[in-house]
Design a protein around this motif. Structure first.
Motif, PDB file in Angstrom:
ATOM      1  N   SER A 209       0.994  -1.130  -0.035  1.00  0.00           N
ATOM      2  CA  SER A 209      -0.066  -0.003   0.071  1.00  0.00           C
ATOM      3  C   SER A 209       0.884   1.243  -0.071  1.00  0.00           C
ATOM      4  O   SER A 209       0.689   2.351  -0.741  1.00  0.00           O
ATOM      5  CB  SER A 209      -0.872  -0.055   1.270  1.00  0.00           C
ATOM      6  N   ILE A 210       1.904   1.173   0.644  1.00  0.00           N
ATOM      7  CA  ILE A 210       2.854   2.130   0.971  1.00  0.00           C
ATOM      8  C   ILE A 210       3.595   2.686  -0.508  1.00  0.00           C
ATOM      9  O   ILE A 210       3.532   3.736  -1.029  1.00  0.00           O
ATOM     10  CB  ILE A 210       4.006   2.127   1.993  1.00  0.00           C
ATOM     11  N   VAL A 211       4.105   1.554  -1.012  1.00  0.00           N
ATOM     12  CA  VAL A 211       4.322   1.584  -2.349  1.00  0.00           C
ATOM     13  C   VAL A 211       3.559   2.422  -3.386  1.00  0.00           C
ATOM     14  O   VAL A 211       3.783   3.155  -4.390  1.00  0.00           O
ATOM     15  CB  VAL A 211       5.010   0.158  -2.831  1.00  0.00           C
TER      16      VAL A 211
ATOM     17  N   TYR B   7      -7.075  13.704  -8.906  1.00  0.00           N
ATOM     18  CA  TYR B   7      -7.333  13.106  -7.796  1.00  0.00           C
ATOM     19  C   TYR B   7      -8.881  13.261  -7.654  1.00  0.00           C
ATOM     20  O   TYR B   7      -9.455  12.572  -6.622  1.00  0.00           O
ATOM     21  CB  TYR B   7      -6.750  13.798  -6.615  1.00  0.00           C
TER      22      TYR B   7
ATOM     23  N   VAL C  11       0.926   3.967  -3.034  1.00  0.00           N
ATOM     24  CA  VAL C  11       0.634   5.548  -2.588  1.00  0.00           C
ATOM     25  C   VAL C  11       1.798   6.360  -3.325  1.00  0.00           C
ATOM     26  O   VAL C  11       1.410   7.424  -3.844  1.00  0.00           O
ATOM     27  CB  VAL C  11       0.593   5.747  -1.055  1.00  0.00           C
ATOM     28  N   ILE C  12       3.037   5.801  -3.129  1.00  0.00           N
ATOM     29  CA  ILE C  12       4.270   6.676  -3.738  1.00  0.00           C
ATOM     30  C   ILE C  12       3.730   6.782  -5.324  1.00  0.00           C
ATOM     31  O   ILE C  12       3.914   7.864  -5.973  1.00  0.00           O
ATOM     32  CB  ILE C  12       5.371   6.186  -3.244  1.00  0.00           C
ATOM     33  N   ILE C  13       3.748   5.750  -5.610  1.00  0.00           N
ATOM     34  CA  ILE C  13       3.695   5.574  -7.347  1.00  0.00           C
ATOM     35  C   ILE C  13       2.280   6.284  -7.711  1.00  0.00           C
ATOM     36  O   ILE C  13       2.529   7.269  -8.761  1.00  0.00           O
ATOM     37  CB  ILE C  13       3.495   4.111  -7.888  1.00  0.00           C
ATOM     38  N   SER C  14       1.343   6.384  -7.011  1.00  0.00           N
ATOM     39  CA  SER C  14       0.118   6.891  -7.295  1.00  0.00           C
ATOM     40  C   SER C  14       0.316   8.561  -7.324  1.00  0.00           C
ATOM     41  O   SER C  14       0.130   9.448  -8.181  1.00  0.00           O
ATOM     42  CB  SER C  14      -1.022   6.625  -6.274  1.00  0.00           C
ATOM     43  N   LEU C  15       1.024   9.190  -6.098  1.00  0.00           N
ATOM     44  CA  LEU C  15       1.437  10.288  -6.134  1.00  0.00           C
ATOM     45  C   LEU C  15       2.305  10.933  -7.270  1.00  0.00           C
ATOM     46  O   LEU C  15       2.068  12.034  -7.464  1.00  0.00           O
ATOM     47  CB  LEU C  15       1.908  10.586  -4.458  1.00  0.00           C
ATOM     48  N   LEU C  16       3.141  10.154  -7.735  1.00  0.00           N
ATOM     49  CA  LEU C  16       4.036  10.490  -8.527  1.00  0.00           C
ATOM     50  C   LEU C  16       3.345  10.484  -9.994  1.00  0.00           C
ATOM     51  O   LEU C  16       4.026  10.984 -11.105  1.00  0.00           O
ATOM     52  CB  LEU C  16       5.378   9.470  -8.658  1.00  0.00           C
ATOM     53  N   THR C  17       2.577   9.551 -10.279  1.00  0.00           N
ATOM     54  CA  THR C  17       1.996   9.322 -11.612  1.00  0.00           C
ATOM     55  C   THR C  17       0.485   9.864 -11.762  1.00  0.00           C
ATOM     56  O   THR C  17       0.195   9.981 -13.059  1.00  0.00           O
ATOM     57  CB  THR C  17       2.161   8.068 -12.074  1.00  0.00           C
TER      58      THR C  17
END
Length: 149
Positions: free
Chosen positions: A45-47, A59, A49-55
């Motif tokens: 989930s953390i990974v 929202y 979230v990071i990928i989603s925020l970057l790509t």
């Protein structure tokens, strides 16, 4: 282009026994298959979230998806993923990596055939034909051979 997708599918399939093996070892440290699954899903989930925020940049569509999606849509990763991952953690020490993968793939194929046959979840229908049936039966025969010897 089809070859690319086939290779991507094979690669995705190759990570499953690695994930199951690593999570089974994690179970030894946490002393619980459920805590091991929790850790695995938390890191994932953390990974994500990071990928989603970057790509991902629209929202506003997230709220729309939450408000308009049918209730059952949320079972995909959460409950069903937990059942799959935790059962793999429990099965691997008993069956070994190869047989664990084979029995879960056979289960996936049975459900996939049903989804294709009946078009469940508003997906296109792909009717069962003799070739598909033979393929599934051969997979189950492979499980029989693997567990027999």
């Amino acid at each position: 282009m089809v070859l690319f997708y086939l290779l991507a599918g094979i690669l995705a399939g190759m990570v499953m026994p690695i994930q199951t093996s690593v999570n089974t070892r994690l179970k030894g440290y946490t002393e619980s298959p459920f805590i091991a699954s929790f850790v695995s899903f938390s890191v994932g989930s953390i990974v994500l979230v990071i990928i989603s925020l970057l790509t991902f940049h629209d929202y506003s569509s997230i709220g729309h998806a939450i408000m308009t999606s049918p209730w059952w849509i949320w079972f995909g990763g959460g409950i069903l993923g937990t059942i799959f991952l935790t059962n793999n953690i429990l099965l691997l020490p008993k069956l070994g990596a190869a047989l664990t993968v084979m029995v879960t793939v056979c289960g996936q194929m049975v459900m996939a055939i049903l989804i294709d046959q009946f078009g469940w979840f508003s997906l296109p229908v792909h009717e069962l034909n003799p070739e598909r049936l033979i393929g599934v039966l051969l997979m189950f025969f492979g499980v029989y051979l693997m567990q027999r010897f």
